[in-house]
Scaffold this motif. Structure first.
Motif, PDB file in Angstrom:
ATOM      1  N   UNK A 149       0.830  -1.214   0.000  1.00  0.00           N
ATOM      2  CA  UNK A 149       0.000   0.000   0.000  1.00  0.00           C
ATOM      3  C   UNK A 149       0.859   1.256   0.000  1.00  0.00           C
ATOM      4  N   UNK A 150       2.085   1.175   0.459  1.00  0.00           N
ATOM      5  CA  UNK A 150       2.940   2.352   0.590  1.00  0.00           C
ATOM      6  C   UNK A 150       4.151   2.194  -0.332  1.00  0.00           C
ATOM      7  N   UNK A 151       4.207   2.979  -1.434  1.00  0.00           N
ATOM      8  CA  UNK A 151       5.279   2.799  -2.421  1.00  0.00           C
ATOM      9  C   UNK A 151       6.679   2.912  -1.807  1.00  0.00           C
ATOM     10  N   UNK A 152       6.816   3.759  -0.772  1.00  0.00           N
ATOM     11  CA  UNK A 152       8.141   3.919  -0.159  1.00  0.00           C
ATOM     12  C   UNK A 152       8.607   2.641   0.511  1.00  0.00           C
ATOM     13  N   UNK A 153       7.652   1.787   0.838  1.00  0.00           N
ATOM     14  CA  UNK A 153       8.021   0.563   1.554  1.00  0.00           C
ATOM     15  C   UNK A 153       8.196  -0.635   0.625  1.00  0.00           C
ATOM     16  N   UNK A 154       7.914  -0.399  -0.669  1.00  0.00           N
ATOM     17  CA  UNK A 154       7.968  -1.533  -1.602  1.00  0.00           C
ATOM     18  C   UNK A 154       9.365  -2.136  -1.669  1.00  0.00           C
ATOM     19  N   UNK A 155      10.394  -1.245  -1.775  1.00  0.00           N
ATOM     20  CA  UNK A 155      11.760  -1.743  -1.892  1.00  0.00           C
ATOM     21  C   UNK A 155      12.143  -2.525  -0.636  1.00  0.00           C
ATOM     22  N   UNK A 156      11.803  -1.986   0.523  1.00  0.00           N
ATOM     23  CA  UNK A 156      12.086  -2.668   1.789  1.00  0.00           C
ATOM     24  C   UNK A 156      11.391  -4.016   1.850  1.00  0.00           C
ATOM     25  N   UNK A 157      10.137  -4.056   1.366  1.00  0.00           N
ATOM     26  CA  UNK A 157       9.378  -5.309   1.396  1.00  0.00           C
ATOM     27  C   UNK A 157      10.006  -6.336   0.460  1.00  0.00           C
ATOM     28  N   UNK A 158      10.479  -5.857  -0.712  1.00  0.00           N
ATOM     29  CA  UNK A 158      11.137  -6.767  -1.660  1.00  0.00           C
ATOM     30  C   UNK A 158      12.397  -7.352  -1.049  1.00  0.00           C
ATOM     31  N   UNK A 159      13.173  -6.483  -0.393  1.00  0.00           N
ATOM     32  CA  UNK A 159      14.411  -6.956   0.262  1.00  0.00           C
ATOM     33  C   UNK A 159      14.079  -7.982   1.338  1.00  0.00           C
ATOM     34  N   UNK A 160      13.053  -7.684   2.147  1.00  0.00           N
ATOM     35  CA  UNK A 160      12.671  -8.592   3.245  1.00  0.00           C
ATOM     36  C   UNK A 160      12.191  -9.932   2.679  1.00  0.00           C
ATOM     37  N   UNK A 161      11.435  -9.863   1.576  1.00  0.00           N
ATOM     38  CA  UNK A 161      10.922 -11.097   0.973  1.00  0.00           C
ATOM     39  C   UNK A 161      12.074 -11.951   0.450  1.00  0.00           C
ATOM     40  N   UNK A 162      13.093 -11.265  -0.125  1.00  0.00           N
ATOM     41  CA  UNK A 162      14.245 -11.997  -0.648  1.00  0.00           C
ATOM     42  C   UNK A 162      14.993 -12.688   0.498  1.00  0.00           C
ATOM     43  N   UNK A 163      15.182 -11.936   1.602  1.00  0.00           N
ATOM     44  CA  UNK A 163      15.884 -12.522   2.751  1.00  0.00           C
ATOM     45  C   UNK A 163      15.086 -13.679   3.356  1.00  0.00           C
ATOM     46  N   UNK A 164      13.762 -13.553   3.315  1.00  0.00           N
ATOM     47  CA  UNK A 164      12.901 -14.550   3.970  1.00  0.00           C
ATOM     48  C   UNK A 164      12.501 -15.684   3.038  1.00  0.00           C
TER      49      UNK A 164
END
Ligand SMILES: [Zn+2]
Length: 283
Positions: free
Chosen positions: A237-252
Motif C-alpha cells: 500500500x505504501x510505495x516507499x516501503x515496496x523496496x524494503x518489502x522486496x528486500x525482506x521477501x528476498x531474505x525470507x
C-alpha cells in the motif's frame, strides 16, 4: 486413555508437561487433557462459545480471504475445477473465494452465527451442524478441512465423515498446526497453537499420516510450511516501503519453502480410493 488415532498407549509429553499434554508412543499424536467426552467439545461450537473467544480471527474478512486465495493456489496443483466440500466453513469466505475462482462449493459449519453469515452474506450453500451428522452426498471432488481436525477429540471419525462426501478418487485437503515444528518444541506449553480448551489433539507429520490412513485414505503428500505463508503483503500500500518489502521477501525466501516437518503448519493431500477398474464397486 489410549491414542484416538491408532489406539497405542499415551505417555506424558515432556516438552508440554506444564500444559498436561500426553503423547502417543506409536504415531506421535499429542492429546490435551479433556474433562468430558466429545459431547462437551461439540457444544463449544454449537453454542458459539468458540466464536465469542476467537471473534477477532473469525470475522477478519480481509485476512481470511487472503488465506483462502493462498490455499486455493496450492490446491490447484491437484484439482483445477470441480466441487469442493468444506468442513468447518466458518463465515464462508474460503468457499466464496473458491466459487469466485470457478469451483462449485458447499459446506458444513456448527456455529449458528457463522453458518448463517456464510449463507446470507457470502451466499454459499452451508449447512448448520457437524459433518458427522449431515446427510452424505458423495459428489464432491475434494473435501477441505482448514484448522478443523485439531478441534475434535476423534479426528478419524471426522475424516471419515469428510471422505463420505467425496466421489471415489476424490481428494482431502487438510491443514493443522505442527506440534513437531522447532517453534512448537521451543515454546512448549506457551505455544499459541495449543489453544487450551479448543484444540483437543495436536499433530506431528506421523500422526497426521496415521489419522488419514485410519480413515481409509491414501496419503499423496504431507508437508509443512511456515506460518508466514499466510502473511498479507500490507507493505504494498505504501510505495516507499515496496523496496524494503522486496528486500525482506528476498531474505525470507527460505522461510516460504516447504519442509517435511520444520514449518509451523502441516498440510496434507489424501485420496479416497477409487474402485479397481473392471471390478464392480463394493456395496
Ligand atoms: Zn497414536
Amino acid at each position: 486413555m489410549s491414542c484416538p488415532v491408532c489406539g497405542a498407549e499415551l505417555e506424558p509429553a515432556r516438552a508440554f508437561a506444564a500444559a498436561g499434554l500426553e503423547c502417543c508412543t506409536a504415531c506421535g499424536l499429542h492429546v490435551s487433557a479433556v474433562e468430558d467426552d466429545a459431547g462437551a467439545g461439540r457444544a463449544t461450537y454449537a453454542d458459539d462459545r468458540y466464536l465469542a473467544a476467537r471473534s477477532a480471527v473469525q470475522w477478519h474478512e480481509v485476512q481470511r480471504r487472503h488465506e483462502a486465495r493462498v490455499r486455493l493456489r496450492w490446491m490447484r496443483r491437484w484439482l483445477a475445477q470441480g466441487e469442493l466440500f468444506e468442513v468447518g466453513a466458518a463465515a464462508g469466505w474460503f468457499l466464496d473465494e473458491a466459487a469466485r475462482s470457478g469451483y462449485r462449493v458447499r459446506g458444513v459449519e456448527p456455529s449458528p452465527r457463522l453458518s448463517d453469515h456464510a449463507r446470507r452474506v457470502a451466499g454459499r450453500d452451508v449447512a448448520t451442524g457437524y459433518a458427522e451428522d449431515i446427510a452424505t452426498v458423495p459428489s464432491a471432488d475434494a473435501a477441505c478441512l482448514w484448522h478443523v481436525l485439531e478441534h475434535g477429540a476423534q479426528p478419524v471419525t471426522l475424516l471419515r465423515a469428510a471422505a463420505a462426501q467425496l466421489r471415489p478418487g476424490g481428494l482431502v485437503f487438510v491443514e493443522v498446526p505442527n506440534i513437531a515444528s522447532p517453534a512448537a518444541q521451543r515454546m512448549g506449553s506457551r505455544w499459541s497453537s495449543l489453544e487450551a480448551g479448543f484444540h483437543l489433539v495436536h499433530f506431528t507429520p506421523g500422526a497426521l499420516r496415521a489419522g488419514l490412513e485410519r480413515a481409509g485414505l491414501v496419503v499423496l503428500r504431507i508437508e509443512s510450511v511456515p506460518a508466514a505463508t499466510y502473511l498479507r503483503p500490507v507493505a504494498w500500500a505504501d510505495p516507499r516501503r515496496v523496496l524494503g518489502a522486496l528486500r525482506a521477501a528476498w531474505r525470507a525466501r527460505a522461510a516460504f519453502r516447504t519442509h517435511p516437518w520444520r514449518g509451523e503448519l502441516l498440510r496434507a493431500v489424501a485420496q479416497r480410493p477409487a474402485p479397481v477398474a473392471g471390478k464392480p464397486a463394493a456395496g
